[in-house]
Each structure stands twice: as C-alpha cells, then as structure tokens.
Design a protein around this motif. Structure first.
Motif, PDB file in Angstrom:
ATOM      1  N   LEU A   9     -16.749  15.745   4.274  1.00  0.00           N
ATOM      2  CA  LEU A   9     -17.323  14.505   4.811  1.00  0.00           C
ATOM      3  C   LEU A   9     -17.798  14.696   6.243  1.00  0.00           C
ATOM      4  CD1 LEU A   9     -14.662  11.946   3.509  1.00  0.00           C
ATOM      5  CD2 LEU A   9     -16.947  12.345   2.558  1.00  0.00           C
ATOM      6  N   LEU A  10     -16.988  15.332   7.068  1.00  0.00           N
ATOM      7  CA  LEU A  10     -17.362  15.536   8.473  1.00  0.00           C
ATOM      8  C   LEU A  10     -18.549  16.479   8.598  1.00  0.00           C
ATOM      9  CD1 LEU A  10     -13.835  15.609  10.113  1.00  0.00           C
ATOM     10  CD2 LEU A  10     -15.541  13.770  10.232  1.00  0.00           C
ATOM     11  N   ASN A  11     -18.689  17.440   7.676  1.00  0.00           N
ATOM     12  CA  ASN A  11     -19.875  18.304   7.674  1.00  0.00           C
ATOM     13  C   ASN A  11     -21.135  17.502   7.399  1.00  0.00           C
ATOM     14  OD1 ASN A  11     -18.583  20.688   8.335  1.00  0.00           O
ATOM     15  ND2 ASN A  11     -18.241  21.277   6.201  1.00  0.00           N
ATOM     16  N   VAL A  12     -21.032  16.509   6.505  1.00  0.00           N
ATOM     17  CA  VAL A  12     -22.172  15.623   6.258  1.00  0.00           C
ATOM     18  C   VAL A  12     -22.558  14.927   7.557  1.00  0.00           C
ATOM     19  CG1 VAL A  12     -22.917  13.508   5.081  1.00  0.00           C
ATOM     20  CG2 VAL A  12     -21.664  15.260   3.806  1.00  0.00           C
ATOM     21  N   LYS A  28     -24.494   9.087  13.649  1.00  0.00           N
ATOM     22  CA  LYS A  28     -23.454  10.108  13.524  1.00  0.00           C
ATOM     23  C   LYS A  28     -22.076   9.483  13.750  1.00  0.00           C
ATOM     24  CE  LYS A  28     -22.508  14.801  14.974  1.00  0.00           C
ATOM     25  NZ  LYS A  28     -23.091  15.939  15.686  1.00  0.00           N
ATOM     26  N   ALA A  29     -21.954   8.629  14.765  1.00  0.00           N
ATOM     27  CA  ALA A  29     -20.674   7.974  15.057  1.00  0.00           C
ATOM     28  C   ALA A  29     -20.243   7.079  13.901  1.00  0.00           C
ATOM     29  CB  ALA A  29     -20.772   7.176  16.351  1.00  0.00           C
ATOM     30  N   LEU A  30     -21.192   6.336  13.316  1.00  0.00           N
ATOM     31  CA  LEU A  30     -20.873   5.482  12.171  1.00  0.00           C
ATOM     32  C   LEU A  30     -20.441   6.339  10.983  1.00  0.00           C
ATOM     33  CD1 LEU A  30     -20.757   2.705  10.794  1.00  0.00           C
ATOM     34  CD2 LEU A  30     -23.190   2.998  10.236  1.00  0.00           C
ATOM     35  N   CYS A  31     -21.119   7.444  10.774  1.00  0.00           N
ATOM     36  CA  CYS A  31     -20.771   8.346   9.677  1.00  0.00           C
ATOM     37  C   CYS A  31     -19.356   8.886   9.856  1.00  0.00           C
ATOM     38  CB  CYS A  31     -21.778   9.494   9.610  1.00  0.00           C
ATOM     39  SG  CYS A  31     -21.495  10.632   8.241  1.00  0.00           S
ATOM     40  N   ILE A  32     -19.022   9.313  11.055  1.00  0.00           N
ATOM     41  CA  ILE A  32     -17.687   9.851  11.311  1.00  0.00           C
ATOM     42  C   ILE A  32     -16.624   8.783  11.065  1.00  0.00           C
ATOM     43  CG2 ILE A  32     -16.150  10.702  13.143  1.00  0.00           C
ATOM     44  CD1 ILE A  32     -18.634  12.260  14.215  1.00  0.00           C
TER      45      ILE A  32
END
Length: 124
Positions: free
Chosen positions: A78-81, A91-95
């Motif tokens: 997930l973090l690689n995505v 990026k912050a929302l994804c993390i």
C-alpha cells in the motif's frame, strides 16, 4: 470556471464526498472480507489498492504463511502505491488511507486469516 477538486479528484468522481460511494473500475471485489466487503473500496479515492488486497488475500490463503508476514507485506505494498504519487496532498491522503487499511487487517483480520488458513491447509 475550473472544476472543483477534492483530494485531487473531480467532485463527480466522489458522490457525497464519501469514499464508500466511489465505485472503482474493479468494483468492490478484493478489499474487505465477509460482512465488510461492500464497505471497503478496492481503490479508495482512486488509489490503486486492489492489487495489494488481492496479494494479501493470496497470502492469507497460503498454508503456513504467518498473519504478521501477510499484514506487513500488505502495508508495504500500500505504501509503495502511495510513494508513486507526486502531488503532496494526494500522497498524504493516500498514506492515511494505507495506514487505515493496514491497521484494519492487523487489528481485525484474525478471523479472515484463520478461515483462509483452515480452508487452504485442509486442501493440501
């Protein structure tokens, strides 16, 4: 006037600003398990988590694989995505979403893991 964007997506892609209502191109198929499957988007806010969820399901269904290894690999995936996203806010929302998904399987994935192990180990 320009489009209204929220979390980097046009408003029309986020009905009611609720990620559960965002129907990704893969449908709600790989993320979530059992009763919660309809409530866990495969690609929340357009983040491509579906492959990570599928790999996690496969790991849980591999006889003898440890839950902690599966969960750790899931979080890394997930973090690689997220790390492939250039825009800082997206990026912050994804993390944040990745941490939620990873935390959920660590805290509440025990029964899914046990069921998958039971099924796959009986087949061998």
């Amino acid at each position: 006037l320009g489009k209204f964007y929220w979390a980097g997506l046009p408003r029309e892609q986020i009905p009611n600003s609720n990620p559960v209502n965002y129907k990704d191109e893969y449908g709600l198929e790989t993320c979530g398990s059992g009763w919660n499957e309809p409530f866990v988007p495969d690609n929340p806010f357009g983040f491509k988590f579906s492959d990570c969820c599928a790999q996690h399901d496969t790991c849980y269904g591999t006889c003898g694989e440890s839950k902690s290894t599966c969960d750790s690999n899931f979080e890394s995936c997930l973090l690689n995505v997220c790390n492939s996203i250039a825009r800082p806010m997206r990026k912050a929302l994804c993390i944040t979403q990745a941490q939620r998904y990873a935390g959920a399987v660590k805290a509440a994935g025990g029964s899914a893991y046990k069921n998958a192990q039971k099924k796959c180990c009986e087949e061998e």
